[in-house]
Motif scaffolding. Structure first.
Motif, PDB file in Angstrom:
ATOM      1  N   ALA A 139       0.830  -1.198   0.000  1.00 61.83           N
ATOM      2  CA  ALA A 139       0.000   0.000   0.000  1.00 61.83           C
ATOM      3  C   ALA A 139       0.867   1.251   0.000  1.00 61.83           C
ATOM      4  O   ALA A 139       1.983   1.256   0.529  1.00 61.83           O
ATOM      5  CB  ALA A 139      -0.926   0.012   1.222  1.00 61.83           C
ATOM      6  N   ILE A 140       0.331   2.305  -0.583  1.00 66.10           N
ATOM      7  CA  ILE A 140       0.987   3.611  -0.634  1.00 66.10           C
ATOM      8  C   ILE A 140       0.293   4.533   0.356  1.00 66.10           C
ATOM      9  O   ILE A 140      -0.940   4.552   0.446  1.00 66.10           O
ATOM     10  CB  ILE A 140       0.907   4.205  -2.051  1.00 66.10           C
ATOM     11  CG1 ILE A 140       1.682   3.333  -3.048  1.00 66.10           C
ATOM     12  CG2 ILE A 140       1.434   5.644  -2.084  1.00 66.10           C
ATOM     13  CD1 ILE A 140       1.408   3.659  -4.499  1.00 66.10           C
ATOM     14  N   TYR A 141       1.088   5.305   1.100  1.00 65.88           N
ATOM     15  CA  TYR A 141       0.547   6.265   2.065  1.00 65.88           C
ATOM     16  C   TYR A 141       1.028   7.664   1.693  1.00 65.88           C
ATOM     17  O   TYR A 141       2.210   7.866   1.374  1.00 65.88           O
ATOM     18  CB  TYR A 141       0.996   5.922   3.480  1.00 65.88           C
ATOM     19  CG  TYR A 141       0.283   4.724   4.055  1.00 65.88           C
ATOM     20  CD1 TYR A 141      -0.893   4.877   4.786  1.00 65.88           C
ATOM     21  CD2 TYR A 141       0.774   3.436   3.844  1.00 65.88           C
ATOM     22  CE1 TYR A 141      -1.560   3.780   5.306  1.00 65.88           C
ATOM     23  CE2 TYR A 141       0.107   2.328   4.357  1.00 65.88           C
ATOM     24  CZ  TYR A 141      -1.053   2.510   5.087  1.00 65.88           C
ATOM     25  OH  TYR A 141      -1.715   1.427   5.590  1.00 65.88           O
ATOM     26  N   LEU A 142       0.096   8.635   1.776  1.00 61.74           N
ATOM     27  CA  LEU A 142       0.444   9.989   1.360  1.00 61.74           C
ATOM     28  C   LEU A 142      -0.452  10.994   2.064  1.00 61.74           C
ATOM     29  O   LEU A 142      -1.678  10.850   2.068  1.00 61.74           O
ATOM     30  CB  LEU A 142       0.272  10.109  -0.167  1.00 61.74           C
ATOM     31  CG  LEU A 142       0.750  11.377  -0.874  1.00 61.74           C
ATOM     32  CD1 LEU A 142       1.093  11.055  -2.331  1.00 61.74           C
ATOM     33  CD2 LEU A 142      -0.332  12.463  -0.864  1.00 61.74           C
ATOM     34  N   ASP A 143       0.177  11.989   2.667  1.00 64.22           N
ATOM     35  CA  ASP A 143      -0.538  13.161   3.171  1.00 64.22           C
ATOM     36  C   ASP A 143      -0.326  14.259   2.137  1.00 64.22           C
ATOM     37  O   ASP A 143       0.813  14.674   1.888  1.00 64.22           O
ATOM     38  CB  ASP A 143       0.019  13.570   4.534  1.00 64.22           C
ATOM     39  CG  ASP A 143      -0.723  14.750   5.158  1.00 64.22           C
ATOM     40  OD1 ASP A 143      -1.398  15.498   4.422  1.00 64.22           O
ATOM     41  OD2 ASP A 143      -0.624  14.934   6.385  1.00 64.22           O
ATOM     42  N   THR A 144      -1.394  14.740   1.523  1.00 66.58           N
ATOM     43  CA  THR A 144      -1.238  15.695   0.422  1.00 66.58           C
ATOM     44  C   THR A 144      -0.631  17.023   0.878  1.00 66.58           C
ATOM     45  O   THR A 144      -0.207  17.820   0.034  1.00 66.58           O
ATOM     46  CB  THR A 144      -2.579  15.961  -0.278  1.00 66.58           C
ATOM     47  OG1 THR A 144      -3.549  16.412   0.675  1.00 66.58           O
ATOM     48  CG2 THR A 144      -3.084  14.699  -0.967  1.00 66.58           C
ATOM     49  N   SER A 145      -0.548  17.270   2.200  1.00 67.18           N
ATOM     50  CA  SER A 145       0.139  18.476   2.657  1.00 67.18           C
ATOM     51  C   SER A 145       1.630  18.418   2.330  1.00 67.18           C
ATOM     52  O   SER A 145       2.322  19.443   2.348  1.00 67.18           O
ATOM     53  CB  SER A 145      -0.056  18.675   4.161  1.00 67.18           C
ATOM     54  OG  SER A 145       0.606  17.664   4.912  1.00 67.18           O
ATOM     55  N   PHE A 146       2.139  17.211   2.003  1.00 69.89           N
ATOM     56  CA  PHE A 146       3.534  17.081   1.577  1.00 69.89           C
ATOM     57  C   PHE A 146       3.811  17.963   0.369  1.00 69.89           C
ATOM     58  O   PHE A 146       4.931  18.475   0.203  1.00 69.89           O
ATOM     59  CB  PHE A 146       3.850  15.631   1.235  1.00 69.89           C
ATOM     60  CG  PHE A 146       5.193  15.430   0.560  1.00 69.89           C
ATOM     61  CD1 PHE A 146       6.364  15.500   1.288  1.00 69.89           C
ATOM     62  CD2 PHE A 146       5.276  15.191  -0.807  1.00 69.89           C
ATOM     63  CE1 PHE A 146       7.600  15.331   0.676  1.00 69.89           C
ATOM     64  CE2 PHE A 146       6.511  15.019  -1.427  1.00 69.89           C
ATOM     65  CZ  PHE A 146       7.676  15.085  -0.688  1.00 69.89           C
ATOM     66  N   TYR A 147       2.819  18.149  -0.490  1.00 68.58           N
ATOM     67  CA  TYR A 147       3.035  18.961  -1.684  1.00 68.58           C
ATOM     68  C   TYR A 147       3.294  20.423  -1.335  1.00 68.58           C
ATOM     69  O   TYR A 147       4.019  21.123  -2.052  1.00 68.58           O
ATOM     70  CB  TYR A 147       1.851  18.837  -2.637  1.00 68.58           C
ATOM     71  CG  TYR A 147       1.667  17.427  -3.164  1.00 68.58           C
ATOM     72  CD1 TYR A 147       2.759  16.702  -3.627  1.00 68.58           C
ATOM     73  CD2 TYR A 147       0.424  16.813  -3.181  1.00 68.58           C
ATOM     74  CE1 TYR A 147       2.617  15.414  -4.099  1.00 68.58           C
ATOM     75  CE2 TYR A 147       0.267  15.521  -3.655  1.00 68.58           C
ATOM     76  CZ  TYR A 147       1.370  14.827  -4.116  1.00 68.58           C
ATOM     77  OH  TYR A 147       1.227  13.544  -4.578  1.00 68.58           O
ATOM     78  N   GLY A 202       7.221  24.738  -0.677  1.00 65.61           N
ATOM     79  CA  GLY A 202       7.736  25.738   0.246  1.00 65.61           C
ATOM     80  C   GLY A 202       9.114  25.429   0.790  1.00 65.61           C
ATOM     81  O   GLY A 202      10.026  26.249   0.720  1.00 65.61           O
ATOM     82  N   ARG A 203       9.309  24.210   1.332  1.00 64.12           N
ATOM     83  CA  ARG A 203      10.574  23.862   1.968  1.00 64.12           C
ATOM     84  C   ARG A 203      11.628  23.425   0.971  1.00 64.12           C
ATOM     85  O   ARG A 203      12.810  23.742   1.101  1.00 64.12           O
ATOM     86  CB  ARG A 203      10.365  22.755   3.004  1.00 64.12           C
ATOM     87  CG  ARG A 203      11.618  22.360   3.761  1.00 64.12           C
ATOM     88  CD  ARG A 203      11.345  21.209   4.695  1.00 64.12           C
ATOM     89  NE  ARG A 203      10.493  21.592   5.801  1.00 64.12           N
ATOM     90  CZ  ARG A 203      10.942  21.989   6.993  1.00 64.12           C
ATOM     91  NH1 ARG A 203      12.242  22.061   7.207  1.00 64.12           N
ATOM     92  NH2 ARG A 203      10.127  22.317   7.952  1.00 64.12           N
ATOM     93  N   PHE A 204      11.221  22.678  -0.065  1.00 61.47           N
ATOM     94  CA  PHE A 204      12.200  22.079  -0.972  1.00 61.47           C
ATOM     95  C   PHE A 204      12.318  22.785  -2.319  1.00 61.47           C
ATOM     96  O   PHE A 204      13.148  22.423  -3.140  1.00 61.47           O
ATOM     97  CB  PHE A 204      11.868  20.602  -1.186  1.00 61.47           C
ATOM     98  CG  PHE A 204      11.951  19.795   0.074  1.00 61.47           C
ATOM     99  CD1 PHE A 204      13.146  19.628   0.744  1.00 61.47           C
ATOM    100  CD2 PHE A 204      10.818  19.210   0.615  1.00 61.47           C
ATOM    101  CE1 PHE A 204      13.231  18.894   1.914  1.00 61.47           C
ATOM    102  CE2 PHE A 204      10.882  18.471   1.789  1.00 61.47           C
ATOM    103  CZ  PHE A 204      12.091  18.317   2.434  1.00 61.47           C
ATOM    104  N   ALA A 217      14.186  18.534  -6.168  1.00 60.09           N
ATOM    105  CA  ALA A 217      13.932  19.074  -4.833  1.00 60.09           C
ATOM    106  C   ALA A 217      14.204  18.066  -3.737  1.00 60.09           C
ATOM    107  O   ALA A 217      14.576  18.438  -2.611  1.00 60.09           O
ATOM    108  CB  ALA A 217      12.489  19.563  -4.745  1.00 60.09           C
ATOM    109  N   VAL A 218      14.026  16.777  -4.034  1.00 55.20           N
ATOM    110  CA  VAL A 218      14.218  15.751  -3.008  1.00 55.20           C
ATOM    111  C   VAL A 218      15.510  14.967  -3.228  1.00 55.20           C
ATOM    112  O   VAL A 218      15.675  13.858  -2.723  1.00 55.20           O
ATOM    113  CB  VAL A 218      13.002  14.794  -2.936  1.00 55.20           C
ATOM    114  CG1 VAL A 218      11.803  15.509  -2.355  1.00 55.20           C
ATOM    115  CG2 VAL A 218      12.671  14.218  -4.312  1.00 55.20           C
TER     116      VAL A 218
END
Length: 294
Positions: A138-146, A151-153, A242-243
């Motif tokens: 399964a894949i897990y993702l919080d869309t606030s990462f975008y 902003g950060r990256f 960015a990552v």
């Protein structure tokens, strides 16, 4: 990339977990360092930081995103865009993976969550970043990462940059069913380590899907996505850069230590995305090239 308005995305296997409590973690430099390590390792380490914690109990409810039905929905809503990307990636890999000699198995789920959640790979939070959990497939993702990506990256963070992240994690699922993830887990780091080769191959797989995406169709024969533009490719490449390990290390410590890399440099990640984009998934065997070719 832009979805065709009439494309049917209803089959995208994505659900959303809701929370009614949060986890508060003390601040300070330690949290920042652990945040970055969490991004690199795909494991939430922020709980190791000192400081008061509260709200450990949680209640989660599932949401199948029934409102996300068409490409028009995906073009206007980030969660629907995740569902549309999942529908396209599923259709692409169900055809592409057998061509590579394997028997395709779908991911069990792609879970969107807010703040934090429990997974088969342990606790996950917004600080973890998107990740693939092999035991659950399964894949897990919080869309606030975008928002962090922009902003950060420093990524431009458009729709294709967002979907690149999903395609990268889907690439880890392909590696999992192929046995690659298990074989590559040797704990080594560095620019030519197996860990970096795993991540670069996932980037390459993401590029291969991007190139083919405008030809991948729903069950009614409507292409999910319109042809990719040069600006959109630049957008995806900005996310890959960015990552990169070197950029994150420079931002955190002011120094770059290649021997500590786990995902690859910005240049490596961009280059391997383009290898997949220009040549296809069959050219994504990062384990078959020398260290100098990575």
């Amino acid at each position: 990339m832009t979805f065709n308005d009439k494309a049917d995305i209803s089959g995208g296997k994505v659900s959303k977990r809701g929370r009614n409590t949060g986890i508060a973690v003390g601040g300070g430099v330690g949290v920042i360092v652990l945040f970055v390590l969490s991004q690199l390792l795909g494991v939430d380490l922020t709980g190791l930081a000192g400081g008061e914690q509260s709200g450990q109990s949680q209640s989660e409810e599932g949401d199948s995103l029934e409102a996300c039905q068409t490409g028009a929905d995906a073009n206007t809503d980030v969660e629907c865009r995740m569902k549309g990307a999942a529908a396209s990636l599923e259709a692409y890999w169900s055809v592409e993976y057998p061509l590579l000699g394997g028997s395709y198995v779908s991911p069990n789920d792609m879970q969107l969550f807010t703040a934090s959640t429990q997974t088969g790979c342990g606790a996950a939070s917004s600080a973890t970043g998107p990740f693939y959990c092999p035991p659950e497939q399964a894949i897990y993702l919080d869309t606030s990462f975008y928002d962090e990506l922009r902003g950060r990256f420093g990524s431009s963070g458009g729709p294709l940059a967002e979907m690149y992240v999903v395609a990268h994690e889907w690439g880890h699922h392909i590696q999992n069913i192929a046995g690659i993830l298990e074989q590559a887990q040797d704990g080594q780091t560095g620019p030519a380590s197996n860990g970096v080769r795993v991540e670069l191959q996932a980037d390459c797989f993401a590029g291969a899907w991007t190139a083919a995406a405008s030809t991948v169709e729903d069950t009614a024969g409507v292409a999910f996505l319109k042809p990719v533009t040069r600006d959109q490719i630049t957008d995806a490449l900005s996310a890959a850069a960015a990552v990169g390990d070197d950029r994150i290390q420079q931002a955190v410590s002011g120094q770059v230590n290649p021997e500590g890399w786990t995902h690859g440099s910005s240049e490596q990640r961009q280059r391997w995305f383009l290898v997949g984009f220009e040549n296809g998934a069959e050219y994504c065997n990062t384990f078959a090239v020398s260290a100098s070719e990575l």
